[in-house]
Design an enzyme around this catalytic site. Structure first.
Site, PDB file in Angstrom:
ATOM      1  N   CYS A 108       0.873  -1.171   0.000  1.00  0.00           N
ATOM      2  CA  CYS A 108       0.000   0.000   0.000  1.00  0.00           C
ATOM      3  C   CYS A 108       0.911   1.221   0.000  1.00  0.00           C
ATOM      4  CB  CYS A 108      -0.879  -0.021   1.249  1.00  0.00           C
ATOM      5  SG  CYS A 108      -1.861   1.469   1.405  1.00  0.00           S
TER       6      CYS A 108
ATOM      7  N   CYS B 100      -4.923   5.793  -4.720  1.00  0.00           N
ATOM      8  CA  CYS B 100      -4.228   4.521  -4.457  1.00  0.00           C
ATOM      9  C   CYS B 100      -2.765   4.728  -4.840  1.00  0.00           C
ATOM     10  CB  CYS B 100      -4.866   3.419  -5.293  1.00  0.00           C
ATOM     11  SG  CYS B 100      -3.976   1.865  -5.180  1.00  0.00           S
TER      12      CYS B 100
END
Ligand SMILES: N[C@@H](CCC[C@H](N)C(=O)O)C(=O)O
Length: 324
Positions: free
Chosen positions: A79, A231
């Site tokens: 992430c 993202c």
């Protein structure tokens, strides 16, 4: 009481749990239950896309370990927005500005970066390893063995796609209009993350509009989450796809500005035959902290919401206004 830090990178929100502060660490089932609680929209908690779990690392080179639990309880291998926030947490905890963090597939280098604006702390993080091989994002029934600027009529009658794992899987398309950027993205993102014959493990789907040379807008439908403000791995994979598919529009010696619904980041694409990786630079904002007893953490229960605000979000919003 234990603090869960409420953080974001480009308004992609998470809570950070530091397992090393607990008398008894949460097991995987408890982590999933806690993630479901903090990502649920059925309570008055500040909304988040997932939980970032900090723990000790057994790797000699790494200062600590980060795990990422998605809203649906699945675990992601990486992430990018979360790693910037964990980097800031660890930098403050250990008084270091440059170090490695163990993630599921690699120990990744992170560095403190100059603030983006007053009270908008920033970090740069390494996004790697990079794979184009389908074994890292298993797909089938698409009548192709690689997806590199490839038409996929099973998904769209007019778009072309590129698939890159960094190392979490991303499907990317460069689109020209807002209908595709939002509605088509939503339809394809949902289709590929519900049970489907193409990407059986699901895939993060990123649609990008080219704004100009070295400038993109990226919108993402995330695996395990749905639409997100931003993202980090998606913007990184999309930057690499931009450099590969549109070499005349990208100077890899300069950063790429990547705008997203929650703000902007910069990426630096390193694309040589021997090494491919991306540097992701962006905010690591600490909005506040939620204090919760260790007992309630284990039980995934909140009696009363005890949240302390840092005031950083106001300065982040000023930064966003300044880049509009
Ligand atoms: N928001 C993240 C990516 C989180 C993981 C993703 N949902 C997956 O399952 O791969 C980012 O900033 O990179």
């Amino acid at each position: 009481m234990i603090n869960l830090f409420y953080v974001h990178g480009s308004e992609n929100h998470f809570y950070i749990l530091d397992q090393t502060l607990l008398n008894n660490k949460l097991n995987d089932n408890e982590l999933i239950k806690l993630t479901r609680l903090i990502t649920s929209t059925d309570n008055d908690l500040h909304p988040a896309d997932g939980l970032l779990v900090v723990d000790e690392s057994s790797h000699q080179d790494a200062l600590a370990q980060m795990r990422v639990i998605n809203a649906d309880g699945s675990e992601a291998s990486m992430c990018g927005n979360g790693l910037r926030c964990v980097a800031r947490y660890l930098a403050n905890k250990y008084h270091k500005d440059s170090f490695k963090v163990e993630t599921k597939s690699a120990d990744l280098l992170v560095n403190r970066h100059a603030d983006l604006a007053h009270n908008v702390a920033a970090f740069s993080v390494e996004i790697s390893p990079v794979y184009f091989d389908g074994k890292y994002f298993p797909f089938q029934n698409l009548n192709t063995t690689s997806i590199l600027n490839t038409a996929l009529p099973q998904l769209s009658d007019h778009l072309r796609f590129t698939a890159i794992a960094v190392p979490n899987p991303h499907l990317i398309s460069f689109v020209e209009n807002d209908h595709d950027l939002n509605d088509t993205l939503g339809a394809i993102g949902k289709k590929l993350n519900d049970p489907n014959p193409y990407f059986t493990d699901g895939v993060n789907v990123n649609f990008a509009k080219i704004l100009s040379r070295n400038k993109l807008f990226v919108h993402t439908y995330e695996r395990g989450v749905g639409f997100t403000n931003a993202c980090g791995t998606g913007m990184s994979a999309t930057s690499l796809a931009f450099a590969i598919n549109f070499p005349n529009l990208v100077n890899t010696k300069e950063p790429i500005d990547v705008y997203n619904p929650g703000g902007m980041v910069q990426t630096k694409v390193h694309n040589t035959p021997n090494s491919q990786w991306i540097e992701l630079i962006g905010n690591a904002t600490f909005v506040g902290k939620l204090s919760i007893s260790e007992e309630n953490l284990h039980a995934a229960k909140i009696d009363n919401i005890n949240f302390t605000d840092t005031g950083e979000e106001l300065d982040y919003q000023k930064f966003v206004d300044s880049i509009k």
